[in-house]
Design a protein around this motif. Structure first.
Motif, PDB file in Angstrom:
ATOM      1  N   CYS A 154       0.840  -1.201   0.000  1.00  0.00           N
ATOM      2  CA  CYS A 154       0.000   0.000   0.000  1.00  0.00           C
ATOM      3  C   CYS A 154       0.877   1.254   0.000  1.00  0.00           C
ATOM      4  CB  CYS A 154      -0.956   0.002   1.186  1.00  0.00           C
ATOM      5  SG  CYS A 154      -0.181   0.116   2.815  1.00  0.00           S
ATOM      6  N   ARG A 155       0.273   2.388  -0.315  1.00  0.00           N
ATOM      7  CA  ARG A 155       1.007   3.645  -0.347  1.00  0.00           C
ATOM      8  C   ARG A 155       1.562   3.972   1.037  1.00  0.00           C
ATOM      9  NH1 ARG A 155      -3.503   7.499  -2.802  1.00  0.00           N
ATOM     10  NH2 ARG A 155      -4.681   6.322  -1.220  1.00  0.00           N
ATOM     11  N   PRO A 156       2.750   4.562   1.094  1.00  0.00           N
ATOM     12  CA  PRO A 156       3.354   4.875   2.396  1.00  0.00           C
ATOM     13  C   PRO A 156       2.413   5.629   3.336  1.00  0.00           C
ATOM     14  CG  PRO A 156       4.978   5.182   0.684  1.00  0.00           C
ATOM     15  CD  PRO A 156       3.677   4.877  -0.022  1.00  0.00           C
ATOM     16  N   LYS A 157       1.635   6.544   2.794  1.00  0.00           N
ATOM     17  CA  LYS A 157       0.758   7.338   3.660  1.00  0.00           C
ATOM     18  C   LYS A 157      -0.374   6.510   4.260  1.00  0.00           C
ATOM     19  CE  LYS A 157      -2.384   9.231   0.132  1.00  0.00           C
ATOM     20  NZ  LYS A 157      -2.918  10.490  -0.450  1.00  0.00           N
ATOM     21  N   GLU A 158      -0.589   5.306   3.738  1.00  0.00           N
ATOM     22  CA  GLU A 158      -1.651   4.438   4.251  1.00  0.00           C
ATOM     23  C   GLU A 158      -1.146   3.440   5.286  1.00  0.00           C
ATOM     24  OE1 GLU A 158      -4.497   4.123   0.285  1.00  0.00           O
ATOM     25  OE2 GLU A 158      -2.855   2.699   0.537  1.00  0.00           O
ATOM     26  N   THR A 187      11.156   2.559   6.506  1.00  0.00           N
ATOM     27  CA  THR A 187      12.191   3.279   5.757  1.00  0.00           C
ATOM     28  C   THR A 187      11.597   4.217   4.714  1.00  0.00           C
ATOM     29  OG1 THR A 187      12.380   1.487   4.121  1.00  0.00           O
ATOM     30  CG2 THR A 187      13.808   1.373   6.058  1.00  0.00           C
ATOM     31  N   GLU A 188      10.320   3.998   4.355  1.00  0.00           N
ATOM     32  CA  GLU A 188       9.657   4.821   3.332  1.00  0.00           C
ATOM     33  C   GLU A 188       8.812   5.938   3.935  1.00  0.00           C
ATOM     34  OE1 GLU A 188       7.417   2.224   0.608  1.00  0.00           O
ATOM     35  OE2 GLU A 188       8.342   0.553   1.689  1.00  0.00           O
ATOM     36  N   LEU A 189       8.680   5.947   5.243  1.00  0.00           N
ATOM     37  CA  LEU A 189       7.718   6.836   5.881  1.00  0.00           C
ATOM     38  C   LEU A 189       8.344   8.133   6.361  1.00  0.00           C
ATOM     39  CD1 LEU A 189       5.759   4.225   8.040  1.00  0.00           C
ATOM     40  CD2 LEU A 189       5.458   4.805   5.627  1.00  0.00           C
ATOM     41  N   SER A 190       7.497   9.129   6.525  1.00  0.00           N
ATOM     42  CA  SER A 190       7.946  10.391   7.117  1.00  0.00           C
ATOM     43  C   SER A 190       8.221  10.178   8.596  1.00  0.00           C
ATOM     44  CB  SER A 190       6.866  11.454   6.945  1.00  0.00           C
ATOM     45  OG  SER A 190       5.733  11.136   7.739  1.00  0.00           O
ATOM     46  N   SER A 191       8.821  11.172   9.223  1.00  0.00           N
ATOM     47  CA  SER A 191       9.119  11.073  10.646  1.00  0.00           C
ATOM     48  C   SER A 191       7.853  10.871  11.464  1.00  0.00           C
ATOM     49  CB  SER A 191       9.838  12.341  11.110  1.00  0.00           C
ATOM     50  OG  SER A 191      10.053  12.316  12.499  1.00  0.00           O
ATOM     51  N   ALA A 192       6.824  11.630  11.153  1.00  0.00           N
ATOM     52  CA  ALA A 192       5.555  11.523  11.891  1.00  0.00           C
ATOM     53  C   ALA A 192       4.911  10.156  11.678  1.00  0.00           C
ATOM     54  CB  ALA A 192       4.601  12.627  11.450  1.00  0.00           C
ATOM     55  N   GLN A 193       4.955   9.662  10.439  1.00  0.00           N
ATOM     56  CA  GLN A 193       4.367   8.358  10.144  1.00  0.00           C
ATOM     57  C   GLN A 193       5.135   7.243  10.849  1.00  0.00           C
ATOM     58  OE1 GLN A 193       4.754   8.645   5.910  1.00  0.00           O
ATOM     59  NE2 GLN A 193       2.673   9.431   5.590  1.00  0.00           N
ATOM     60  N   SER A 194       6.458   7.369  10.866  1.00  0.00           N
ATOM     61  CA  SER A 194       7.298   6.359  11.525  1.00  0.00           C
ATOM     62  C   SER A 194       7.017   6.308  13.025  1.00  0.00           C
ATOM     63  CB  SER A 194       8.779   6.659  11.285  1.00  0.00           C
ATOM     64  OG  SER A 194       9.118   6.483   9.930  1.00  0.00           O
ATOM     65  N   LYS A 195       6.833   7.480  13.622  1.00  0.00           N
ATOM     66  CA  LYS A 195       6.531   7.532  15.056  1.00  0.00           C
ATOM     67  C   LYS A 195       5.189   6.865  15.347  1.00  0.00           C
ATOM     68  CE  LYS A 195       9.188  11.713  16.111  1.00  0.00           C
ATOM     69  NZ  LYS A 195       9.114  13.154  16.492  1.00  0.00           N
ATOM     70  N   ARG A 196       4.242   7.068  14.457  1.00  0.00           N
ATOM     71  CA  ARG A 196       2.926   6.463  14.630  1.00  0.00           C
ATOM     72  C   ARG A 196       3.021   4.933  14.556  1.00  0.00           C
ATOM     73  NH1 ARG A 196      -2.186   8.313  10.833  1.00  0.00           N
ATOM     74  NH2 ARG A 196      -3.755   6.821  11.612  1.00  0.00           N
ATOM     75  N   VAL A 197       3.825   4.447  13.610  1.00  0.00           N
ATOM     76  CA  VAL A 197       4.020   3.005  13.476  1.00  0.00           C
ATOM     77  C   VAL A 197       4.783   2.448  14.669  1.00  0.00           C
ATOM     78  CG1 VAL A 197       5.193   1.218  12.128  1.00  0.00           C
ATOM     79  CG2 VAL A 197       3.857   2.982  10.953  1.00  0.00           C
ATOM     80  N   ALA A 198       5.802   3.167  15.107  1.00  0.00           N
ATOM     81  CA  ALA A 198       6.589   2.719  16.263  1.00  0.00           C
ATOM     82  C   ALA A 198       5.714   2.606  17.507  1.00  0.00           C
ATOM     83  CB  ALA A 198       7.744   3.689  16.507  1.00  0.00           C
ATOM     84  N   LYS A 199       4.811   3.540  17.659  1.00  0.00           N
ATOM     85  CA  LYS A 199       3.895   3.519  18.796  1.00  0.00           C
ATOM     86  C   LYS A 199       2.992   2.281  18.732  1.00  0.00           C
ATOM     87  CE  LYS A 199       0.446   6.419  21.132  1.00  0.00           C
ATOM     88  NZ  LYS A 199      -0.296   7.722  21.077  1.00  0.00           N
ATOM     89  N   LEU A 200       2.549   1.934  17.531  1.00  0.00           N
ATOM     90  CA  LEU A 200       1.698   0.762  17.353  1.00  0.00           C
ATOM     91  C   LEU A 200       2.473  -0.515  17.660  1.00  0.00           C
ATOM     92  CD1 LEU A 200      -1.014  -0.428  16.431  1.00  0.00           C
ATOM     93  CD2 LEU A 200      -0.117  -0.425  14.091  1.00  0.00           C
ATOM     94  N   ILE A 201       3.708  -0.595  17.160  1.00  0.00           N
ATOM     95  CA  ILE A 201       4.535  -1.777  17.426  1.00  0.00           C
ATOM     96  C   ILE A 201       4.763  -1.939  18.926  1.00  0.00           C
ATOM     97  CG2 ILE A 201       6.843  -2.755  17.149  1.00  0.00           C
ATOM     98  CD1 ILE A 201       6.897  -1.541  14.331  1.00  0.00           C
TER      99      ILE A 201
END
Length: 211
Positions: A154-158, A187-201
């Motif tokens: 899926c697209r990085p923003k998704e 590795t494809e995500l913005s800083s904000a998106q990466s933080k959101r994913v890290a929080k989920l993990i």
């Protein structure tokens, strides 16, 4: 008649009448009125569009009131009217927890809508797939790999939003793959998106530790 209270019947271009109607039907547990809305899906495009809006608003508040119409919502996914497609998927999302078996028997309809649908259709389909996957190990065997392929492509923003929808079906047996794919996508995500994913993990790992 319930149809007389729809926005289109009042020459209104806003959704307020439809939302208010949904609230009234929920408060009164008005199954006869809901049945009238279901029949309205077969009428003119404008009426059908308002009917599906009221129905998924009802599902948001009281899913059991519309659960009996799961087959109708699945048929909506095959409509040439895009409003009925994404409205039907939204309704299915609200009842997927209690109607997983019925949805699974026609999961190809959900997949077809996912492949051809709008952003709203796709977003809600990810939730539908996830809830059905969670319901039964047999369903998981087919659907979870499908969800992981989506997460990979899926697209990085998704990625973050859809991972948050998928997490409901993450368990001891599939958690590692879920995290592995998210780590790779970061590795494809913005800083904000990466933080959101890290929080989920982190949340997934904490939940696993508590089991």
């Amino acid at each position: 008649m319930v149809l007389e209270k729809l926005a289109i019947s009042q020459n209104r271009k806003d959704e307020s009448p439809n939302v208010e109607l949904a609230e009234q039907l929920v408060v009164n547990s008005d199954r006869e009125g809901i049945s009238e809305l279901i029949r309205g899906l077969q009428l003119s495009k404008g009426i059908a569009n308002d009917c599906i809006k009221v129905l998924y608003e009802i599902g948001e508040c009281a899913p059991l009131l519309i659960a009996d119409y799961v087959a109708v919502f699945l048929d909506c996914l095959m409509s040439r009217n895009n409003r009925l497609v994404w409205g039907g998927m939204t309704a299915l999302n609200s009842i997927a927890d209690c109607e997983a078996k019925a949805i699974y028997t026609q999961i190809d309809k959900v997949k077809t809508a996912y492949e051809n649908g709008s952003v709203i259709t796709v977003d809600n389909s990810i939730s539908v797939f996830s809830k059905v996957s969670k319901a039964n190990p047999q369903y998981e065997k087919e659907i979870f790999p499908f969800l992981m392929k989506h997460l990979e492509t899926c697209r990085p923003k998704e990625v973050a939003q859809h991972a948050e929808r998928i997490v409901v079906c993450v368990n001891e047996g599939n958690r590692a793959l879920f995290i592995q794919i998210l780590d790779k996508r970061c590795t494809e995500l913005s800083s904000a998106q990466s933080k959101r994913v890290a929080k989920l993990i982190k949340r997934v790992n904490v939940q696993a530790a508590e089991v």
